[in-house]
Design an enzyme around this catalytic site. Structure first.
Site, PDB file in Angstrom:
ATOM      1  N   ASP A 133      49.116  42.496  31.486  1.00  0.00           N
ATOM      2  CA  ASP A 133      47.797  42.354  32.105  1.00  0.00           C
ATOM      3  C   ASP A 133      47.841  41.348  33.256  1.00  0.00           C
ATOM      4  O   ASP A 133      46.855  40.686  33.565  1.00  0.00           O
ATOM      5  CB  ASP A 133      46.777  41.906  31.048  1.00  0.00           C
ATOM      6  CG  ASP A 133      45.339  42.089  31.532  1.00  0.00           C
ATOM      7  OD1 ASP A 133      44.437  41.440  30.964  1.00  0.00           O
ATOM      8  OD2 ASP A 133      45.132  42.871  32.491  1.00  0.00           O
ATOM      9  N   LYS A 136      49.449  43.582  39.021  1.00  0.00           N
ATOM     10  CA  LYS A 136      49.736  45.001  38.716  1.00  0.00           C
ATOM     11  C   LYS A 136      51.075  45.450  39.303  1.00  0.00           C
ATOM     12  O   LYS A 136      51.717  46.330  38.763  1.00  0.00           O
ATOM     13  CB  LYS A 136      48.582  45.894  39.189  1.00  0.00           C
ATOM     14  CG  LYS A 136      47.211  45.444  38.658  1.00  0.00           C
ATOM     15  CD  LYS A 136      47.250  45.098  37.176  1.00  0.00           C
ATOM     16  CE  LYS A 136      46.074  44.234  36.764  1.00  0.00           C
ATOM     17  NZ  LYS A 136      46.251  43.612  35.409  1.00  0.00           N
ATOM     18  N   ASP A 161      47.205  47.159  30.560  1.00  0.00           N
ATOM     19  CA  ASP A 161      45.811  47.236  30.985  1.00  0.00           C
ATOM     20  C   ASP A 161      45.742  47.730  32.436  1.00  0.00           C
ATOM     21  O   ASP A 161      46.706  47.629  33.192  1.00  0.00           O
ATOM     22  CB  ASP A 161      45.161  45.836  30.894  1.00  0.00           C
ATOM     23  CG  ASP A 161      43.646  45.900  31.111  1.00  0.00           C
ATOM     24  OD1 ASP A 161      43.073  44.888  31.548  1.00  0.00           O
ATOM     25  OD2 ASP A 161      43.043  46.971  30.859  1.00  0.00           O
ATOM     26  N   ASN A 162      44.609  48.282  32.826  1.00  0.00           N
ATOM     27  CA  ASN A 162      44.293  48.601  34.224  1.00  0.00           C
ATOM     28  C   ASN A 162      45.149  49.666  34.877  1.00  0.00           C
ATOM     29  O   ASN A 162      45.411  49.618  36.088  1.00  0.00           O
ATOM     30  CB  ASN A 162      44.384  47.343  35.109  1.00  0.00           C
ATOM     31  CG  ASN A 162      43.632  46.190  34.531  1.00  0.00           C
ATOM     32  OD1 ASN A 162      44.212  45.181  34.169  1.00  0.00           O
ATOM     33  ND2 ASN A 162      42.319  46.322  34.413  1.00  0.00           N
ATOM     34  N   GLU A 191      36.375  46.609  32.420  1.00  0.00           N
ATOM     35  CA  GLU A 191      35.582  45.655  31.642  1.00  0.00           C
ATOM     36  C   GLU A 191      34.189  45.441  32.238  1.00  0.00           C
ATOM     37  O   GLU A 191      34.029  45.251  33.438  1.00  0.00           O
ATOM     38  CB  GLU A 191      36.312  44.301  31.528  1.00  0.00           C
ATOM     39  CG  GLU A 191      36.871  43.736  32.806  1.00  0.00           C
ATOM     40  CD  GLU A 191      38.315  44.152  33.042  1.00  0.00           C
ATOM     41  OE1 GLU A 191      38.707  45.239  32.598  1.00  0.00           O
ATOM     42  OE2 GLU A 191      39.036  43.406  33.695  1.00  0.00           O
TER      43      GLU A 191
HETATM   44  C1  LIG Z   1      54.242  37.177  37.536  1.00  0.00           C
HETATM   45  C2  LIG Z   1      53.280  36.387  36.756  1.00  0.00           C
HETATM   46  N1  LIG Z   1      53.699  35.492  35.835  1.00  0.00           N
HETATM   47  C3  LIG Z   1      52.794  34.793  35.126  1.00  0.00           C
HETATM   48  N2  LIG Z   1      51.452  34.901  35.251  1.00  0.00           N
HETATM   49  C4  LIG Z   1      51.012  35.789  36.163  1.00  0.00           C
HETATM   50  C5  LIG Z   1      51.901  36.565  36.932  1.00  0.00           C
HETATM   51  N3  LIG Z   1      51.158  37.358  37.743  1.00  0.00           N
HETATM   52  C6  LIG Z   1      49.873  37.085  37.498  1.00  0.00           C
HETATM   53  N4  LIG Z   1      49.778  36.132  36.547  1.00  0.00           N
HETATM   54  C7  LIG Z   1      48.545  35.602  35.983  1.00  0.00           C
HETATM   55  O1  LIG Z   1      47.951  36.687  35.269  1.00  0.00           O
HETATM   56  C8  LIG Z   1      46.576  36.818  35.667  1.00  0.00           C
HETATM   57  C9  LIG Z   1      46.464  37.938  36.636  1.00  0.00           C
HETATM   58  C10 LIG Z   1      45.874  39.061  36.310  1.00  0.00           C
HETATM   59  C11 LIG Z   1      45.770  40.169  37.313  1.00  0.00           C
HETATM   60  N5  LIG Z   1      44.718  41.049  36.859  1.00  0.00           N
HETATM   61  C12 LIG Z   1      44.010  41.716  37.747  1.00  0.00           C
HETATM   62  O2  LIG Z   1      44.239  41.645  38.943  1.00  0.00           O
HETATM   63  C13 LIG Z   1      42.878  42.519  37.224  1.00  0.00           C
HETATM   64  C14 LIG Z   1      41.931  42.951  38.154  1.00  0.00           C
HETATM   65  C15 LIG Z   1      40.835  43.700  37.733  1.00  0.00           C
HETATM   66  C16 LIG Z   1      39.854  44.149  38.735  1.00  0.00           C
HETATM   67  C17 LIG Z   1      39.360  45.443  38.705  1.00  0.00           C
HETATM   68  C18 LIG Z   1      38.425  45.875  39.654  1.00  0.00           C
HETATM   69  C19 LIG Z   1      37.978  44.994  40.635  1.00  0.00           C
HETATM   70  F1  LIG Z   1      37.063  45.380  41.544  1.00  0.00           F
HETATM   71  C20 LIG Z   1      38.469  43.691  40.672  1.00  0.00           C
HETATM   72  C21 LIG Z   1      39.407  43.269  39.736  1.00  0.00           C
HETATM   73  C22 LIG Z   1      40.644  44.015  36.386  1.00  0.00           C
HETATM   74  C23 LIG Z   1      41.610  43.566  35.462  1.00  0.00           C
HETATM   75  O3  LIG Z   1      41.474  43.838  34.135  1.00  0.00           O
HETATM   76  C24 LIG Z   1      42.723  42.836  35.868  1.00  0.00           C
HETATM   77  O4  LIG Z   1      43.639  42.459  34.916  1.00  0.00           O
HETATM   78  C25 LIG Z   1      46.210  35.502  36.318  1.00  0.00           C
HETATM   79  O5  LIG Z   1      45.871  34.574  35.339  1.00  0.00           O
HETATM   80  C26 LIG Z   1      47.523  35.147  37.004  1.00  0.00           C
HETATM   81  O6  LIG Z   1      47.635  33.771  37.257  1.00  0.00           O
HETATM   82 MG   LIG Z   2      43.296  43.488  33.079  1.00  0.00          MG
END
Ligand SMILES: Cc1ncnc2c1ncn2[C@@H]1O[C@H](/C=C/CNC(=O)c2cc(-c3ccc(F)cc3)cc(O)c2O)[C@@H](O)[C@H]1O
Ligand SMILES: [Mg+2]
Length: 206
Positions: A133, A136, A161-162, A191
């Site tokens: 999660d 992406k 997820d997603n 969500e």
């Molecule tokens: C390589 C690496 N290593 C370690 N931590 C890492 C990492 N890469 C990212 N992270 C961590 O994880 C989370 C990031 C989550 C990314 N999730 C999403 O982008 C996301 C977006 C939506 C969304 C949907 C429609 C929209 F219009 C806007 C947003 C819904 C979701 O459910 C998502 O998960 C965040 O806490 C980040 O610091």
């Molecule tokens: Mg997600």
């Protein structure tokens, strides 16, 4: 979000923490937690797998960490990776409020750096369940890395997820066409919205 948990949730009661975050995200401010609808699918997969070892990629504020950890057997371990220190700090407090510190190891750092160290640093042989999660475009490289590091065994489950919104096209294409996985799509919604999204559950065949 943390204030809402500390105000509305009961210490030591994970379900009340989950409920407080969902209420906050529905009524006050949207946030990218897996949420209540996809969360129920997550719960059913965790219950079915009954994992002893779980890896979560992308802790964010700890919502899915709490959902998963609250369903784990007593000796089970959940390792969750988060490279943003601010999110990690919030997540630690959310996990603590739920009283799940003993089941959860939050590791601050990038998944690409930590996946190769899982065996030596945490004595993990293989993961029974992985919840993806995080960013992406990291789903596919990290899945390949887990394969290369021998962290998946015959029967290990990947739950992503997603896969529709925001979408993970390269991961889906790989996992659905690879002879090494058997995949199943669970249709749901993004969500707290009516937008289509879903979870992809894949069994590693070894
Ligand atoms: C390589 C690496 N290593 C370690 N931590 C890492 C990492 N890469 C990212 N992270 C961590 O994880 C989370 C990031 C989550 C990314 N999730 C999403 O982008 C996301 C977006 C939506 C969304 C949907 C429609 C929209 F219009 C806007 C947003 C819904 C979701 O459910 C998502 O998960 C965040 O806490 C980040 O610091
Ligand atoms: Mg997600």
């Amino acid at each position: 979000m943390l204030a809402a948990v500390q105000k509305n949730a009961t210490r030591g009661d994970p379900r009340s923490v989950v409920k407080a975050i969902d209420q906050f995200c529905r009524q006050k401010e949207w946030a990218m937690n897996v949420g209540d609808e996809k969360g129920c699918i997550l719960d059913s997969v965790v219950t079915e797998v009954n994992p002893a070892t779980v890896l979560e990629l992308g802790t964010y504020c700890g919502y899915s960490t709490v959902r998963i950890a609250s369903l784990l057997p007593s000796n089970a371990k959940l390792i969750t990776l988060e490279f943003n220190p601010d999110y990690a700090a919030i997540a630690r407090q959310v996990i603590a409020w739920a009283g799940l510190e003993d089941k959860v190891q939050l590791v601050e750092g990038a998944s690409g750096d930590w996946i190769p160290k899982m065996k030596e640093k945490f004595g993990i042989e293989t993961f029974d369940l992985v919840f993806l999660d995080h960013w992406k475009d990291r789903y596919l490289p990290d899945t390949k890395l887990m394969e290369e590091c021998g962290l998946l065994r015959k029967g290990s489950i990947l739950l992503a997820d997603n896969v529709i919104c925001p979408g993970t096209p390269d991961y889906l294409e790989y996992i659905r066409n690879s002879p090494r996985y058997k995949s199943q799509y669970f249709k749901s919604h993004l969500e707290y919205t009516k937008v289509e999204d879903g979870l992809e559950k894949s069994v590693f065949l070894g």
